[in-house]
Enzyme design. Sequence first.
Site, PDB file in Angstrom:
ATOM      1  N   LEU A  21      12.405  10.847   1.548  1.00  0.00           N
ATOM      2  CA  LEU A  21      11.172  10.311   2.141  1.00  0.00           C
ATOM      3  C   LEU A  21      10.291  11.424   2.695  1.00  0.00           C
ATOM      4  O   LEU A  21       9.206  11.157   3.211  1.00  0.00           O
ATOM      5  CB  LEU A  21      11.525   9.378   3.311  1.00  0.00           C
ATOM      6  N   TYR A  37      -1.924  16.584  -3.643  1.00  0.00           N
ATOM      7  CA  TYR A  37      -0.784  15.717  -3.301  1.00  0.00           C
ATOM      8  C   TYR A  37      -0.318  14.939  -4.521  1.00  0.00           C
ATOM      9  O   TYR A  37       0.873  14.935  -4.866  1.00  0.00           O
ATOM     10  CB  TYR A  37      -1.233  14.778  -2.177  1.00  0.00           C
ATOM     11  N   TYR A  96     -13.992  13.839   5.480  1.00  0.00           N
ATOM     12  CA  TYR A  96     -12.800  14.597   5.059  1.00  0.00           C
ATOM     13  C   TYR A  96     -13.078  16.077   4.775  1.00  0.00           C
ATOM     14  O   TYR A  96     -12.145  16.841   4.592  1.00  0.00           O
ATOM     15  CB  TYR A  96     -12.216  14.004   3.771  1.00  0.00           C
TER      16      TYR A  96
HETATM   17  C1  UGA Z   1      -2.588   7.298   1.240  1.00  0.00           C
HETATM   18  C2  UGA Z   1      -1.647   8.330   0.603  1.00  0.00           C
HETATM   19  O1  UGA Z   1      -2.345   9.357   0.006  1.00  0.00           O
HETATM   20  C3  UGA Z   1      -0.739   7.722  -0.391  1.00  0.00           C
HETATM   21  O2  UGA Z   1       0.206   8.618  -0.833  1.00  0.00           O
HETATM   22  C4  UGA Z   1       0.000   6.622   0.204  1.00  0.00           C
HETATM   23  O3  UGA Z   1       0.821   6.055  -0.773  1.00  0.00           O
HETATM   24  C5  UGA Z   1      -0.986   5.628   0.700  1.00  0.00           C
HETATM   25  O4  UGA Z   1      -1.842   6.230   1.682  1.00  0.00           O
HETATM   26  C6  UGA Z   1      -0.233   4.517   1.308  1.00  0.00           C
HETATM   27  O5  UGA Z   1      -0.320   4.252   2.513  1.00  0.00           O
HETATM   28  O6  UGA Z   1       0.502   3.884   0.541  1.00  0.00           O
HETATM   29  P1  UGA Z   1      -4.938   6.144   0.824  1.00  0.00           P
HETATM   30  O7  UGA Z   1      -4.728   4.672   0.646  1.00  0.00           O
HETATM   31  O8  UGA Z   1      -6.097   6.715   0.085  1.00  0.00           O
HETATM   32  O9  UGA Z   1      -3.618   6.914   0.357  1.00  0.00           O
HETATM   33  O10 UGA Z   1      -5.093   6.524   2.371  1.00  0.00           O
HETATM   34  P2  UGA Z   1      -5.935   6.000   3.593  1.00  0.00           P
HETATM   35  O11 UGA Z   1      -6.153   7.163   4.474  1.00  0.00           O
HETATM   36  O12 UGA Z   1      -5.255   4.838   4.213  1.00  0.00           O
HETATM   37  O13 UGA Z   1      -7.365   5.598   2.988  1.00  0.00           O
HETATM   38  C7  UGA Z   1      -7.634   4.359   2.405  1.00  0.00           C
HETATM   39  C8  UGA Z   1      -9.132   4.226   2.198  1.00  0.00           C
HETATM   40  O14 UGA Z   1      -9.766   4.092   3.472  1.00  0.00           O
HETATM   41  C9  UGA Z   1      -9.836   5.385   1.520  1.00  0.00           C
HETATM   42  O15 UGA Z   1     -10.838   4.851   0.690  1.00  0.00           O
HETATM   43  C10 UGA Z   1     -10.481   6.154   2.664  1.00  0.00           C
HETATM   44  O16 UGA Z   1     -11.619   6.890   2.262  1.00  0.00           O
HETATM   45  C11 UGA Z   1     -10.849   5.014   3.578  1.00  0.00           C
HETATM   46  N1  UGA Z   1     -10.997   5.328   5.037  1.00  0.00           N
HETATM   47  C12 UGA Z   1     -10.017   5.970   5.708  1.00  0.00           C
HETATM   48  C13 UGA Z   1     -12.142   4.892   5.718  1.00  0.00           C
HETATM   49  O17 UGA Z   1     -13.077   4.296   5.120  1.00  0.00           O
HETATM   50  N2  UGA Z   1     -12.246   5.126   7.063  1.00  0.00           N
HETATM   51  C14 UGA Z   1     -11.277   5.755   7.765  1.00  0.00           C
HETATM   52  O18 UGA Z   1     -11.450   5.910   9.008  1.00  0.00           O
HETATM   53  C15 UGA Z   1     -10.128   6.200   7.073  1.00  0.00           C
END
Ligand code: UGA
Length: 358
Positions: free
Chosen positions: A72, A159, A304
């Site tokens: 993990l 990643y 970001y």
């Molecule tokens: C992340 C990891 O990279 C993956 O490996 C993992 O599997 C996944 O989370 C998971 O939780 O399963 P991601 O879903 O892109 O991937 O991560 P988040 O940071 O949760 O972002 C989700 C979406 O929300 C993205 O579109 C991001 O741009 C957006 N976001 C994030 C916002 O609009 N506002 C925020 O404050 C944070």
Amino acid sequence: MLGCGGFIGSHLLDRMLGDGRFRVDGWDPEDGKIQAHLGNPRFRLHRRPANAPETRAELEQAVRSADAVINLAAICNPSEYNTRPLSVIHANLFDVYPVILLCAEHGRWLVNLSTSEVYGRTIAGYLPGGGYDDPDLYELREDETPLVLGPVRNQRWTYACAKQMVERLIYAHHMEDGLPFTIIRPLNFFGPRMDYIPSRDGDGVPRVLACFMAALLAGEPMRLVDGGRARRTIVSIHEAVDAICRILERPQAAQGEIFNIGNRDNEVTIAELADRMRKTYARITGDARYNDHPIVETSAEDFYGAGYEDCDRRMPDLTKAERLLGWSPKVPLDDILLETMTHFHEAHAAGRPAAAGP
Ligand code: UGA
């Protein structure tokens, strides 16, 4: 269990140690999320990263005597992929390779937590006007879907690329040395203890659940990256842990397989997620002003930094998990949010400012 002190590890330990049938040797320098298990005679914590040179002999001994090695350990926070790319590549690829080699050498079953990010962007996401009316262009099928990563200069993909290389190394060792393996591709597991709330119990930018929760707690606007158009499917950590346990209990069905673990029914855009979270928080606090908690838009570059690029959509095909594991998730998103946000509220709400309101 390598990386046993994180979000998934803490829940997996709850289940495995609660069950009484497992004995777990865990590696993690952090133990804040697993305090409840530290005195358990069936659990031994090595407070070190699994790649620490001084732990090599212990790790080899544990691998040799294990029925399964669950990996993990990862840096899995998107805000770090483009800002600390070398650390991300090292932690997710080079630090994992010695574990793959140990498992291959001793013929031990490696259960590796990969990521849905290995799929990258969907083919539909590249088509002008979108191709989301055709599931063949966006549905993620473990053994068929091409893995489509963006250009090298967009370091968001460090990643995904490292994790994909690990999958390919595992598969190659399976073919050449007979390494028994199972690969799990998680799709947005949500639940209590996920990530951290910045400046309260961690620093930096966590994943979206904790970002939005932190904004609600601080009375600050929730920030939608690029309009919050990206889509995610969200699954309860408890059901995800159930899937992992089903894998551990069914070596014959699970070995040699890659599984998506997610929930097709809980698909939302990130904009919808923000709205569902503020409404859930109004319910938890009894303060209706949270229904209108401010939401603002921001660019990916501002949020970001340079080199971020988003995964557009993650819709898992789950027929393999259902057929081989008898697993199919049922918990609706609103229930997941209520449980998770109640946890964060109880842990952090004291001293928060009143709802910002419109
Ligand atoms: C992340 C990891 O990279 C993956 O490996 C993992 O599997 C996944 O989370 C998971 O939780 O399963 P991601 O879903 O892109 O991937 O991560 P988040 O940071 O949760 O972002 C989700 C979406 O929300 C993205 O579109 C991001 O741009 C957006 N976001 C994030 C916002 O609009 N506002 C925020 O404050 C944070």
